[in-house]
Motif scaffolding. Sequence first.
Motif, short mmCIF file in Angstrom:
data_model
loop_
_atom_site.label_atom_id
_atom_site.label_comp_id
_atom_site.label_asym_id
_atom_site.label_seq_id
_atom_site.Cartn_x
_atom_site.Cartn_y
_atom_site.Cartn_z
N VAL A 170 -1.14 5.99 4.55
CA VAL A 170 -1.91 4.75 4.42
C VAL A 170 -2.87 4.60 5.59
O VAL A 170 -4.06 4.27 5.41
CB VAL A 170 -0.97 3.53 4.34
CG1 VAL A 170 -1.75 2.22 4.48
CG2 VAL A 170 -0.20 3.55 3.02
N ARG A 171 -2.39 4.86 6.80
CA ARG A 171 -3.25 4.73 7.98
C ARG A 171 -4.44 5.68 7.91
O ARG A 171 -5.56 5.33 8.28
CB ARG A 171 -2.44 4.96 9.26
CG ARG A 171 -1.42 3.86 9.53
CD ARG A 171 -0.84 3.95 10.93
NE ARG A 171 -0.02 5.14 11.11
CZ ARG A 171 1.27 5.23 10.84
NH1 ARG A 171 1.90 4.18 10.32
NH2 ARG A 171 1.95 6.34 11.05
N ALA A 189 -6.23 -1.66 12.51
CA ALA A 189 -5.47 -2.27 11.40
C ALA A 189 -4.27 -3.00 11.98
O ALA A 189 -3.67 -2.57 12.98
CB ALA A 189 -5.02 -1.22 10.39
N VAL A 231 -6.99 4.26 5.49
CA VAL A 231 -7.70 3.14 6.11
C VAL A 231 -8.76 3.66 7.07
O VAL A 231 -9.91 3.17 7.09
CB VAL A 231 -6.69 2.21 6.82
CG1 VAL A 231 -7.42 1.22 7.74
CG2 VAL A 231 -5.86 1.44 5.80
N GLY A 284 -0.45 -4.51 11.74
CA GLY A 284 0.86 -4.42 11.13
C GLY A 284 1.63 -5.71 11.40
O GLY A 284 1.05 -6.76 11.68
N ASP A 303 3.33 -3.29 5.58
CA ASP A 303 3.83 -1.95 5.26
C ASP A 303 2.73 -0.91 5.39
O ASP A 303 1.67 -1.02 4.77
CB ASP A 303 4.38 -1.92 3.83
CG ASP A 303 5.67 -2.73 3.68
OD1 ASP A 303 6.07 -3.36 4.68
OD2 ASP A 303 6.25 -2.72 2.60
N ASN A 304 3.01 0.12 6.20
CA ASN A 304 2.07 1.23 6.36
C ASN A 304 2.83 2.49 6.78
O ASN A 304 3.93 2.41 7.30
CB ASN A 304 0.99 0.89 7.37
CG ASN A 304 1.51 0.78 8.79
OD1 ASN A 304 1.50 1.76 9.54
ND2 ASN A 304 1.97 -0.42 9.18
N ASP A 305 2.23 3.62 6.49
CA ASP A 305 2.76 4.91 6.95
C ASP A 305 1.57 5.80 7.29
O ASP A 305 0.41 5.35 7.24
CB ASP A 305 3.67 5.55 5.89
CG ASP A 305 3.00 5.70 4.54
OD1 ASP A 305 1.75 5.75 4.47
OD2 ASP A 305 3.72 5.77 3.52
N LEU A 323 0.81 -1.22 0.00
CA LEU A 323 0.00 0.00 0.00
C LEU A 323 0.84 1.27 0.00
O LEU A 323 0.44 2.28 -0.58
CB LEU A 323 -0.95 -0.01 1.20
CG LEU A 323 -1.95 -1.18 1.26
CD1 LEU A 323 -2.89 -1.01 2.46
CD2 LEU A 323 -2.74 -1.31 -0.02
N THR A 324 2.00 1.22 0.63
CA THR A 324 2.84 2.42 0.69
C THR A 324 3.39 2.81 -0.67
O THR A 324 3.83 3.94 -0.87
CB THR A 324 4.01 2.22 1.67
OG1 THR A 324 4.69 0.99 1.36
CG2 THR A 324 3.50 2.15 3.11
N ASN A 367 -2.01 0.40 13.75
CA ASN A 367 -0.75 -0.30 13.49
C ASN A 367 -0.50 -1.28 14.64
O ASN A 367 0.47 -1.18 15.37
CB ASN A 367 0.41 0.70 13.37
CG ASN A 367 1.68 0.06 12.83
OD1 ASN A 367 1.64 -1.01 12.25
ND2 ASN A 367 2.80 0.73 13.02
N TYR A 410 -2.56 -4.89 6.71
CA TYR A 410 -1.69 -4.36 5.66
C TYR A 410 -0.90 -5.48 4.98
O TYR A 410 -0.23 -6.26 5.67
CB TYR A 410 -0.69 -3.36 6.24
CG TYR A 410 -1.32 -2.20 6.98
CD1 TYR A 410 -2.12 -1.28 6.34
CD2 TYR A 410 -1.09 -2.04 8.35
CE1 TYR A 410 -2.69 -0.22 7.02
CE2 TYR A 410 -1.64 -0.99 9.05
CZ TYR A 410 -2.45 -0.08 8.39
OH TYR A 410 -3.01 0.97 9.08
#
Length: 333
Positions: A278-279, A290, A282, A292, A273-275, A237-238, A306, A269
Amino acid sequence: MAIKQLIKSTSGWLYLNSPVGRQQLQGAGVILMLHRVLSNDRAADLPHRNELCVGPKAFEHLLVWLRKHFDCVPLMEILQPNALRSERPRVALTFDDGWRDNAVNAFALLQKHQVPASIFLSTDFIGSRQRFWWESLGETLWGSHGEKARMHLIECLHAHKHPLPVLLDDIDVERRSLALLHYLQGLKSLAPQELEELTDECPKDSLPQALDWHQVRAMEASGLVRFGPHGASHAILTGLDDVRLSEEIRRSRDALNNGCNRPLPVYCYPNGDNDERVRQQVADHDYPFALGTGTGIYRGDGDPLNLPRFGVSQRTARHPQLLSWRIYRGARP
């Protein structure tokens, strides 16, 4: 078991059974991350399968151990606990991707031991013959589909400027499998389109790798398993722009709403992978939680978008005391 592993196992066991450990873990939640349960333990032992796969004997051994030391609860009971708190720590099982063997091999053992689980689906794969690139490339390179298919894929990888390391021809099975694991990990950074092109060069399997919606609904009807989204295409997603990111999250959400009676309000995710961007997306799609892949204990604090999990490999399932060591490290203040 090696001396280092023995020390970790012993320390973890002492922690779980000590007053200090019980006090630190009281009311805490442990979320475990699994992927596949193969039909054969020996197949799951190889390094390139070990991280994502467990065998049925190892999985059952893990379930028995978990029930002895934890309250095995649905994921939402950890994320939205009621007022009653058990003295024992709670554990929730999650499975990523939506592999067909979750229904064929894992579900019967979950039923036998009455352990609930949450399965997070890469929804484009469900009910289709679309294949997971890791499995298709990995097993073709391993030779599971014959030497002709293996050599054809090697030529394609060279043409894409991804030559194989020399160790993939090592006569030692363990070294060769470990080299394949590292090679596949290096391919994770490739664009989804390129991975799809390479997957198309692999032999078509006689059976799809993912669950179908009939299996999803049958497991959900048992009351033991619930389902949530793990992306639609399993794209990282990132790496997506805002438009594609929103579309990916929406498509997976809509598929779950259409295919399940009670989809989880939890996103998972792909690859963990998330930042911040992305969060936020969501959250904008109405997901309060979510998952991680960072490790740690969940106590109701921290970022709910996360959430930490402990990954379970074949090695961990065979020796769950090693998991208690990691929980000990994750529970320290």
